[in-house]
Design a protein around this motif. Structure first.
Motif, PDB file in Angstrom:
ATOM      1  N   ALA A  34      43.606 -28.844  43.127  1.00  0.00           N
ATOM      2  CA  ALA A  34      43.719 -27.379  43.114  1.00  0.00           C
ATOM      3  C   ALA A  34      43.545 -26.827  41.704  1.00  0.00           C
ATOM      4  N   TYR A  35      44.044 -27.577  40.725  1.00  0.00           N
ATOM      5  CA  TYR A  35      43.909 -27.157  39.314  1.00  0.00           C
ATOM      6  C   TYR A  35      42.437 -27.088  38.900  1.00  0.00           C
ATOM      7  N   LYS A  36      41.674 -28.084  39.344  1.00  0.00           N
ATOM      8  CA  LYS A  36      40.248 -28.130  39.016  1.00  0.00           C
ATOM      9  C   LYS A  36      39.474 -26.980  39.679  1.00  0.00           C
ATOM     10  N   LYS A  37      39.934 -26.568  40.873  1.00  0.00           N
ATOM     11  CA  LYS A  37      39.237 -25.514  41.614  1.00  0.00           C
ATOM     12  C   LYS A  37      39.767 -24.110  41.319  1.00  0.00           C
ATOM     13  N   SER A  38      40.864 -24.048  40.575  1.00  0.00           N
ATOM     14  CA  SER A  38      41.521 -22.750  40.337  1.00  0.00           C
ATOM     15  C   SER A  38      40.642 -21.805  39.509  1.00  0.00           C
ATOM     16  N   LYS A  39      40.694 -20.514  39.867  1.00  0.00           N
ATOM     17  CA  LYS A  39      39.959 -19.490  39.120  1.00  0.00           C
ATOM     18  C   LYS A  39      40.647 -19.191  37.794  1.00  0.00           C
ATOM     19  N   ASN A  40      41.963 -19.429  37.764  1.00  0.00           N
ATOM     20  CA  ASN A  40      42.711 -19.236  36.523  1.00  0.00           C
ATOM     21  C   ASN A  40      43.449 -20.542  36.203  1.00  0.00           C
ATOM     22  N   PRO A  41      42.758 -21.544  35.632  1.00  0.00           N
ATOM     23  CA  PRO A  41      43.349 -22.861  35.396  1.00  0.00           C
ATOM     24  C   PRO A  41      44.592 -22.836  34.523  1.00  0.00           C
ATOM     25  N   ASP A  42      44.570 -21.973  33.485  1.00  0.00           N
ATOM     26  CA  ASP A  42      45.719 -21.935  32.559  1.00  0.00           C
ATOM     27  C   ASP A  42      46.993 -21.505  33.281  1.00  0.00           C
ATOM     28  N   ALA A  43      46.898 -20.480  34.111  1.00  0.00           N
ATOM     29  CA  ALA A  43      48.076 -19.997  34.846  1.00  0.00           C
ATOM     30  C   ALA A  43      48.541 -21.060  35.847  1.00  0.00           C
ATOM     31  N   TYR A  44      47.595 -21.700  36.509  1.00  0.00           N
ATOM     32  CA  TYR A  44      47.949 -22.741  37.499  1.00  0.00           C
ATOM     33  C   TYR A  44      48.611 -23.933  36.794  1.00  0.00           C
TER      34      TYR A  44
END
Length: 350
Positions: A247-257
């Protein structure tokens, strides 16, 4: 196996001996009977015929693991006085055994699996040879016995010889006679169970070697179990947190995730690195299979631990018998408290 020399001419009928295959087998049978009567070794046919060429070649180069199994079985038979003792020795060498029992519900063949091998090898005529079926193994052990032990009704195995040098024995002929009879019974049981001092010393050496081998195998198993426990821990950690990494790799906002699921993502990364370092393939990771191997190794360790503890107990009994025989035959002095001190020193309380 001694050589037999006989005259080729019959002194009574004046007939000449003619050699043929039938007479060879008769002479061999007579030779075996004479050897058995005089407690000499008898050569047992090995049942080695009918091998495939590649197996024969592998045997010749001592690289076939079946050959090693045969060697270990032969060595265990040579060192065993009972079938149960044979099974103990084989397990002490690290073998897993199944089908060793007899009866209507028992498996037809005994099977052996060496430590580190994936499959069992049957003790059948086709696989190991006719000398390695469980029936033949038991028969070979029983044939090896040179005498039957006559066990006294009362058990004297755990007793020490009575020291008759004390003053109370010197002043009492009746007490001396009683002690002499008791010492004779103790020595007789020790001799009947051992066969001879040489056999007893050999038995002590064999049992000590079995104990040492079992302990070494247990240490190897403990190391493997420890490593496997670490692998299982990291495998579960990897699997539990893999979804967060994906999910982290696919997240639109990786830093927040990442800030929200930092611990799970870090745990995943650490577990992955550890598994890769140990050579565990991540694709198709099967935790159940790893746990099954862990349980199997734990069971083997438990069995081998019982084996070497039994050997320790048996060694104590055998050394007591040797001490009694040596003392009875005048080969050693009666044990003193000072002589027993080193035994206490060898068992630190720490």
């Amino acid at each position: 196996m001694p050589h037999h020399i006989f005259c080729a001419a019959d002194n009574i009928e004046h007939d000449k001996y003619h050699d043929c295959k039938q007479s060879y087998y008769r002479i061999r049978k007579l030779s075996d009977e004479l050897c058995s009567e005089h407690n000499l070794s008898v050569i047992i046919p090995g049942g080695e015929r009918g091998k495939k060429y590649n197996e024969w070649q592998a045997d010749k180069n001592s690289s076939a693991w079946k050959t090693q199994i045969r060697k270990d079985i032969n060595a265990a038979i040579k060192s065993s006085s009972t079938y149960e003792e044979f099974l103990l020795l084989m397990r002490a060498k690290g073998y897993e055994i199944k089908g060793e029992t007899f009866g209507d519900d028992a498996l037809k063949f005994i099977s052996f699996r060496p430590l580190g091998k994936d499959r069992f090898v049957r003790g059948s005529i086709k696989s190991l040879g006719k000398e390695y079926t469980k029936e033949r193994i038991k028969e070979r052990i029983e044939l090896k016995r040179e005498r039957k032990a006559v066990i006294p009704k009362r058990d004297y195995a755990g007793k020490r010889l009575i020291d008759t040098s004390d003053e109370k024995f010197q002043n009492s002929p009746g007490l001396q006679r009683w002690a002499a009879v008791e010492n004779l019974k103790i020595a007789a049981q020790a001799y009947n169970e051992a066969g001879s001092i040489k056999e007893l010393e050999q038995k002590i050496a064999t049992t000590a070697a079995t104990e040492k081998e079992a302990k070494q195998t247990v240490r190897k198993l403990e190391n493997r179990i420890k490593d496997l426990a670490e692998i299982i821990k990291y495998a579960e950690q990897y699997k539990a947190n893999k979804a967060y990494h994906t999910a982290y790799k696919k997240s639109k906002n990786p830093d927040a995730y990442f800030r929200k699921h930092e611990s799970q993502i870090i745990l995943y990364g650490g577990a992955r690195r550890m598994l890769e370092q140990t050579g565990i393939p991540l694709k198709g990771l099967n935790i159940d299979k790893l746990k099954a191997e862990y349980q199997e190794l734990t069971a083997q360790k438990k069995e081998l631990t019982a084996t070497y503890k039994n050997c320790e107990k048996e060694l104590k009994s055998l050394n007591r018998k040797l001490e009694n025989l040596n003392q009875y035959l005048g080969r050693t002095e009666p044990p003193k408290s000072a002589q027993e001190q080193p035994d206490r020193d060898n068992n630190p309380s720490r």
